[in-house]
Write a protein that holds these residues in place. Structure first.
Motif, PDB file in Angstrom:
ATOM      1  N   ASN A   1      70.455  21.188  75.761  1.00 30.23           N
ATOM      2  CA  ASN A   1      71.877  21.439  76.643  1.00 30.23           C
ATOM      3  C   ASN A   1      70.850  20.512  77.962  1.00 30.23           C
TER       4      ASN A   1
ATOM      5  N   TYR B   1      65.397  33.715  74.954  1.00 29.98           N
ATOM      6  CA  TYR B   1      65.615  33.718  73.496  1.00 29.98           C
ATOM      7  C   TYR B   1      66.413  34.557  72.981  1.00 29.98           C
TER       8      TYR B   1
ATOM      9  N   HIS C   1      65.224  29.302  62.532  1.00 27.81           N
ATOM     10  CA  HIS C   1      66.072  28.647  63.405  1.00 27.81           C
ATOM     11  C   HIS C   1      64.909  27.700  64.609  1.00 27.81           C
ATOM     12  N   SER C   2      66.176  26.743  64.818  1.00 32.13           N
ATOM     13  CA  SER C   2      65.170  25.477  65.565  1.00 32.13           C
ATOM     14  C   SER C   2      64.617  25.436  66.371  1.00 32.13           C
ATOM     15  N   ILE C   3      65.223  26.538  67.293  1.00 28.67           N
ATOM     16  CA  ILE C   3      64.679  26.484  69.427  1.00 28.67           C
ATOM     17  C   ILE C   3      64.816  25.672  69.642  1.00 28.67           C
ATOM     18  N   LEU C   4      66.210  24.611  69.533  1.00 29.93           N
ATOM     19  CA  LEU C   4      65.850  23.517  70.244  1.00 29.93           C
ATOM     20  C   LEU C   4      67.014  23.619  71.139  1.00 29.93           C
ATOM     21  N   SER C   5      68.345  24.155  71.146  1.00 29.59           N
ATOM     22  CA  SER C   5      68.917  24.596  72.341  1.00 29.59           C
ATOM     23  C   SER C   5      68.565  24.401  73.724  1.00 29.59           C
TER      24      SER C   5
ATOM     25  N   ASN D   1      81.058  31.252  74.393  1.00 27.61           N
ATOM     26  CA  ASN D   1      80.224  31.845  73.602  1.00 27.61           C
ATOM     27  C   ASN D   1      80.745  33.323  73.370  1.00 27.61           C
TER      28      ASN D   1
ATOM     29  N   ASP E   1      68.547  28.779  77.271  1.00 22.78           N
ATOM     30  CA  ASP E   1      69.617  27.492  76.622  1.00 22.78           C
ATOM     31  C   ASP E   1      71.165  28.321  77.503  1.00 22.78           C
TER      32      ASP E   1
END
Ligand code: FAD
Length: 506
Positions: free
Chosen positions: A267, A357, A259-263, A400, A391
């Motif tokens: 955000n 996370y 996973h990217s862990i970009l949220s 969600n 996030d």
């Protein structure tokens, strides 16, 4: 004199409110108790936002802006956003506030109710405006994400060949959904040592929020755009290619997989959704990333992320109160880290405590699935998700949780409830091997609770779901079971729920 309001998740230099700023405007930023305490946020979430806000304010000052910044421990801080705007308006004789529309109905209303005029500009960091989403939704019987996503592909031109999708298909999910194997060499997201600004914020958060669920240290998130760009580059170079096949996989003690862990960064505004997607599309064009991975990743952002925001604003301020299934059980202590014999729950909650996370399938098919099957009050579930993830902001968290995960909106987001027995978790993870329960046992003292609760949930809600084309067939399986077995499953489920309610270790 005018004030420009910048909220903690609006840390983008091209924000609409900043584009409207004139050299003599005062930019207002504030760390306030009313926001930090509206739910018991994970300490890493509070630290991330405060550190990122302080660094963003410094960047604005370096560009020549005047920033009136209130730290949480400033004795003059009124501790609310409206309070800070009024205080700064009085200090500077300001008569107008310019803001970018907040991502939460509560704050939109608070700004609208201010006794001085506030202009709320559209948040055009999103691809679809409210009007665009409303026009898309208008007259449709079902608001299926897939159709919206295709429009966003056409609009952005991402992975398009003329008016056709690259590779001749819009969606490559049939190539995805593979379980993963433990791999010590798998790339991990970059870690950032706290600098002086972050270290000071960590001390503040430690002193002010000692009882919030979640570990504060080690704190390794990036807290500025330069760091966020490093995370993006690292993800594109080392993880994106394998993102597609393994995006639904879960592994013991491997919280991040591909996973990217970009949220957190997208955000909060440190990265723009489009630049992230463009980087993925470019990596595919350069032959570095397979199409199913690039497509799957881009779909999450221009598809799901935009769609969720559209739903939040389309459905209105009462959305988080919806509860069509009438679930009212209290959120059990296992969500706050109490011991549990369910290894999947221990893993998902444990990494949430450590990193603020968990990835999508853990949120949906472990903690979300369990809450739905056990009939937990969706509002309490919503407040938990809003609190514990780095996030989490209401515009994205609520659809969600209330929609996709808890079916509390009656099917606006999902055409079926996301429920499964232990089999799904067994197929997609290695959790079951280390569990006190047996995923193969369907009844009895060691039966996986997901097995018991799955049937119990369906039977309790038979009337609503029996004719659902995506889940209705399960009732035929139930009906074929002999009556004794059905009675045993329901009795075991009831006993489990009684133990859960009594606060026993389950
Ligand atoms: P990746 O798996 O690397 O995905 C890439 C990006 O796609 C993410 O960074 C995110 O921006 C976007 N994305 C993926 N799925 C979704 C989705 N369903 N909705 C919106 N964006 C998506 N995401 C949040 O950003 N905030 C939340 O509060 C949040 N709450 C969730 C609650 C539940 C019950 C569920 C099932 C999902 C939730 N998600 C939420 C969506 C998703 O779980 C996270 O976006 C994702 O886990 C973030 O990690 P990542 O950056 O490593 O994502």
């Amino acid at each position: 004199m005018r004030l420009i309001l910048i909220l903690g998740d609006q840390l983008s230099h091209d924000l609409s409110a900043l584009r409207a700023a004139r050299p003599d405007d005062i930019i207002v930023m504030a760390e306030v108790a009313s926001e930090a305490g509206c739910v018991p946020h994970h300490p890493q979430k509070i630290a991330f936002l405060f550190a990122a806000m302080r660094k963003f304010a410094a960047e604005l000052r370096a560009k020549g802006h005047t920033v009136a910044y209130a730290t949480l421990d400033d004795p003059d801080n009124s501790q609310s956003i409206p309070g800070e705007l009024l205080r700064r308006a009085a200090d500077h004789g300001a008569t107008l506030v310019i803001a970018t529309e907040p991502g939460e109905w509560r704050l939109i209303a608070a700004l609208s109710d201010l006794p001085i005029p506030v202009t709320q500009l559209p948040d055009d960091r999103f691809l679809a405006s409210h009007a665009e989403f409303e026009a898309w939704a208008d007259g449709r019987k079902e608001l299926r994400m897939e159709w919206f996503y295709r429009d966003m592909r056409r609009k952005t031109g991402l992975l398009m060949e003329g008016d056709q999708p690259a590779g001749g298909q819009w969606n490559f999910d049939h190539d995805n959904r593979k379980p993963a194997r433990a791999d010590l060499l798998r790339a991990r997201p970059p870690r950032f040592e706290p600098d002086a600004v972050t270290a000071q914020v960590l001390d503040l958060v430690e002193a002010r929020f000692p009882d919030n669920f979640g570990r504060l240290r080690p704190f390794t998130y990036a807290t500025d755009r330069a760091g966020a760009l490093q995370v993006l580059d690292h993800f594109i170079a080392h993880s994106l290619d394998e993102f597609g096949p393994y995006q639904d996989a879960m592994l013991q003690d491997d919280p991040f997989l591909h996973h990217s862990i970009l949220s957190p960064y997208i955000n909060a505004g440190l990265l723009s959704p489009l630049e992230v997607c463009q980087a993925a599309a470019d990596a595919h064009a350069a032959g570095k990333v397979r199409l199913n991975s690039a497509e799957g990743f881009i779909r999450q952002i221009i598809g799901w992320r935009e769609y969720m925001r559209g739903i939040y604003f389309l459905e209105g301020p009462d959305y988080t109160a919806r509860n069509v299934l009438g679930h009212d059980r209290a959120l059990p202590p296992v969500y706050w880290g109490a011991p549990t014999r369910m290894n999947c729950m221990a893993q998902a909650v444990g990494q949430t405590r450590d990193h603020a996370y968990a990835h999508h399938i853990q949120r949906l098919m472990v903690t979300g699935n369990f809450a739905l099957l056990a009939g937990i009050d969706p509002h309490q579930v919503h407040e938990w998700y809003l609190a514990v993830y780095i996030d989490a902001y209401e515009w994205v968290e609520a659809p969600n949780v209330i929609g996709m995960s808890q079916f509390a909106d009656g099917g606006v987001v999902g055409s079926k409830p996301y429920v499964s027995s232990g089999n799904y978790i067994h197929k997609m993870s290695d959790y079951c091997g280390g569990c006190a329960y047996k995923v193969a046992d369907k009844t009895g003292p060691r039966a996986c609770p997901f097995n018991l609760l799955y049937w119990d949930f369906l039977v309790r809600h038979r009337e609503r779901f029996e004719r659902n084309p995506r889940i209705g067939r399960a009732f035929a399986t139930w009906d074929r079971m002999d009556a004794d077995r059905r009675d045993r499953i329901r009795a075991d489920a009831a006993a489990f729920l009684t133990r859960l309610e009594a606060g026993e270790v389950v």
